[in-house]
Scaffold this active site. Structure first.
Site, PDB file in Angstrom:
ATOM      1  N   GLY A 185       4.791  -6.387   5.756  1.00 14.56           N
ATOM      2  CA  GLY A 185       4.443  -7.451   6.703  1.00 14.56           C
ATOM      3  C   GLY A 185       2.936  -7.574   6.870  1.00 14.56           C
ATOM      4  CE  LYS A 244       0.551   1.458   4.524  1.00 15.91           C
ATOM      5  NZ  LYS A 244       1.348   2.601   4.901  1.00 15.91           N
ATOM      6  CG  ASP A 295      -0.689  -0.109   8.279  1.00 13.36           C
ATOM      7  OD1 ASP A 295      -1.502   0.780   8.591  1.00 13.36           O
ATOM      8  OD2 ASP A 295       0.522   0.119   8.071  1.00 13.36           O
ATOM      9  CB  VAL A 326      11.863  -5.163   5.389  1.00 14.50           C
ATOM     10  CG1 VAL A 326      11.590  -5.304   6.876  1.00 14.50           C
ATOM     11  CG2 VAL A 326      11.660  -6.500   4.676  1.00 14.50           C
ATOM     12  CB  SER A 327      11.729  -1.042   8.048  1.00  7.65           C
ATOM     13  OG  SER A 327      11.638  -1.951   9.090  1.00  7.65           O
ATOM     14  CB  ALA A 355       0.889  -6.815   2.180  1.00 11.27           C
TER      15      ALA A 355
HETATM   16  O1  C5P Z   1      -0.440  -1.741  15.138  1.00 11.03           O
HETATM   17  P1  C5P Z   1       1.018  -1.815  14.872  1.00 11.03           P
HETATM   18  O2  C5P Z   1       1.657  -3.032  15.523  1.00 11.03           O
HETATM   19  O3  C5P Z   1       1.380  -1.709  13.436  1.00 11.03           O
HETATM   20  O4  C5P Z   1       1.675  -0.562  15.572  1.00 11.03           O
HETATM   21  C1  C5P Z   1       3.053  -0.448  15.797  1.00 11.03           C
HETATM   22  C2  C5P Z   1       3.294   0.708  16.746  1.00 11.03           C
HETATM   23  O5  C5P Z   1       3.042   1.953  16.081  1.00 11.03           O
HETATM   24  C3  C5P Z   1       2.402   0.740  17.957  1.00 11.03           C
HETATM   25  O6  C5P Z   1       2.946  -0.026  19.008  1.00 11.03           O
HETATM   26  C4  C5P Z   1       2.346   2.207  18.296  1.00 11.03           C
HETATM   27  O7  C5P Z   1       3.536   2.580  18.968  1.00 11.03           O
HETATM   28  C5  C5P Z   1       2.390   2.860  16.945  1.00 11.03           C
HETATM   29  N1  C5P Z   1       1.040   3.187  16.424  1.00 11.03           N
HETATM   30  C6  C5P Z   1       0.323   4.245  16.967  1.00 11.03           C
HETATM   31  N2  C5P Z   1      -0.926   4.536  16.468  1.00 11.03           N
HETATM   32  C7  C5P Z   1      -1.437   3.832  15.445  1.00 11.03           C
HETATM   33  C8  C5P Z   1      -0.713   2.771  14.867  1.00 11.03           C
HETATM   34  C9  C5P Z   1       0.528   2.471  15.385  1.00 11.03           C
HETATM   35  O8  C5P Z   1       0.791   4.910  17.895  1.00 11.03           O
HETATM   36  N3  C5P Z   1      -2.638   4.153  14.966  1.00 11.03           N
END
Ligand code: C5P
Length: 286
Positions: A105, A11, A139, A98-99, A107
């Site tokens: 990841g 995306k 995501d 990646v990153s 997807a």
């Molecule tokens: O949900 P995901 O594991 O992808 O999020 C990784 C980190 O990104 C979360 O632990 C948080 O620190 C941050 N995050 C956030 N607000 C979001 C999505 C992610 O603060 N809406």
């Protein structure tokens, strides 16, 4: 042995806005997310006996154990749907960097969920799959749904929009990665100077007006990007100089994407950037 092959598309964020920090540590977002043609490939061998989940990633620089989102998705699917696992071998062929801000990841996790629903629980409602997806990561619900979506909350409150015109997209990732939690940590919402015009973007998409939509790209993470990542803006300026309608960072970066209304110009931009950056891609809105 049964072999099934699936495509897991990446995306980009046409817009990314952060509205507030929540008590649970996450942030409430407002984003327009868009599926593109760049994809990983997932090969599944279901029903292979033994009751275990295994994953291989063919030498890609990603963890292949229980911390991989694809593995986590498979485990959660079996648990949350009360489905006994009768042995599942997964192989990922990575192409999404990646990153990189392209939800590589996520997807992979999403395609695992969709594949397992098809194989084991075809009548599982989409909402239920998206609920499991959110447990894997913010995501992942979007990656399950795909297309052009206005995503709010953590990303799970989704409104599907009209499809963006299928224009060429050039993507270029500088040689470093950016940690998503670290970048969120740099955001103080009240101090953000500008917010993207997401409403205007949604309107442009509804009108099918590519030029107008491109004019509305925006990502608040660009405003808090540490100075050492200035290469992001150099890449953006090169893409603009090569005739892009507009360009910006996707997600928490560092990949920069550019929208074009002309195949030849897009190819020229791709070729110029690819000389300096090995992770440059010429793709399309899907
Ligand atoms: O949900 P995901 O594991 O992808 O999020 C990784 C980190 O990104 C979360 O632990 C948080 O620190 C941050 N995050 C956030 N607000 C979001 C999505 C992610 O603060 N809406």
């Amino acid at each position: 042995m049964i072999t099934m092959t699936y495509s897991a598309p990446a995306k980009i964020n046409l817009s990314l806005d952060i509205l507030r920090k929540r008590k649970d540590g996450f942030h409430d977002m407002r984003m327009v997310m868009q599926t593109i043609t760049l994809h990983d490939t997932l090969i599944l061998h279901p029903h292979c006996g033994g009751g275990r989940i295994t994953l291989s990633c063919g030498g890609a620089q990603v963890p292949c154990g229980e911390e991989n989102l694809a593995w986590k998705a498979a485990q959660l699917f079996f648990e949350e749907t009360d489905t006994p696992c009768d042995g599942l071998e997964m192989e990922l062929r990575k192409r999404i960097p990646v990153s990189a801000g392209m939800a590589g990841g996520s997807a992979d996790a999403a395609v695992v969920l969709k594949a397992l629903r098809g194989l084991y629980r075809p009548s599982l409602p989409r909402e239920e799959l998206e609920r499991i997806a959110l447990k894997v990561g913010s995501d992942v619900p979007f990656c399950v749904r795909g297309g052009t979506v206005l995503a709010e909350g953590r990303g799970e409150q989704m409104t599907s929009l009209a499809r963006m015109p299928r224009c060429p997209v050039v993507l270029c990732k500088p040689g470093f990665g950016i940690s998503t939690p670290e970048l969120f940590g740099r955001v103080t919402v009240s101090r953000l100077k500008t917010h993207p015009d997401t409403r205007g973007l949604v309107k442009a998409i509804a009108l099918g007006d590519l030029r107008m939509a491109a004019g509305k790209l925006g990502n608040v993470f660009e405003e808090v990007l540490p100075q050492e990542y200035g290469e992001v803006f150099e890449i953006r300026d090169r893409l603009l100089g090569a005739g892009a309608l507009n360009a910006g960072m996707t997600g928490s970066g560092p990949t920069v994407f550019a929208l074009f209304d002309d195949e030849t110009r897009a190819k020229g931009a791709y070729e110029a950037l690819a000389k300096d950056y090995s992770e440059t891609y010429l793709e399309k809105i899907l």
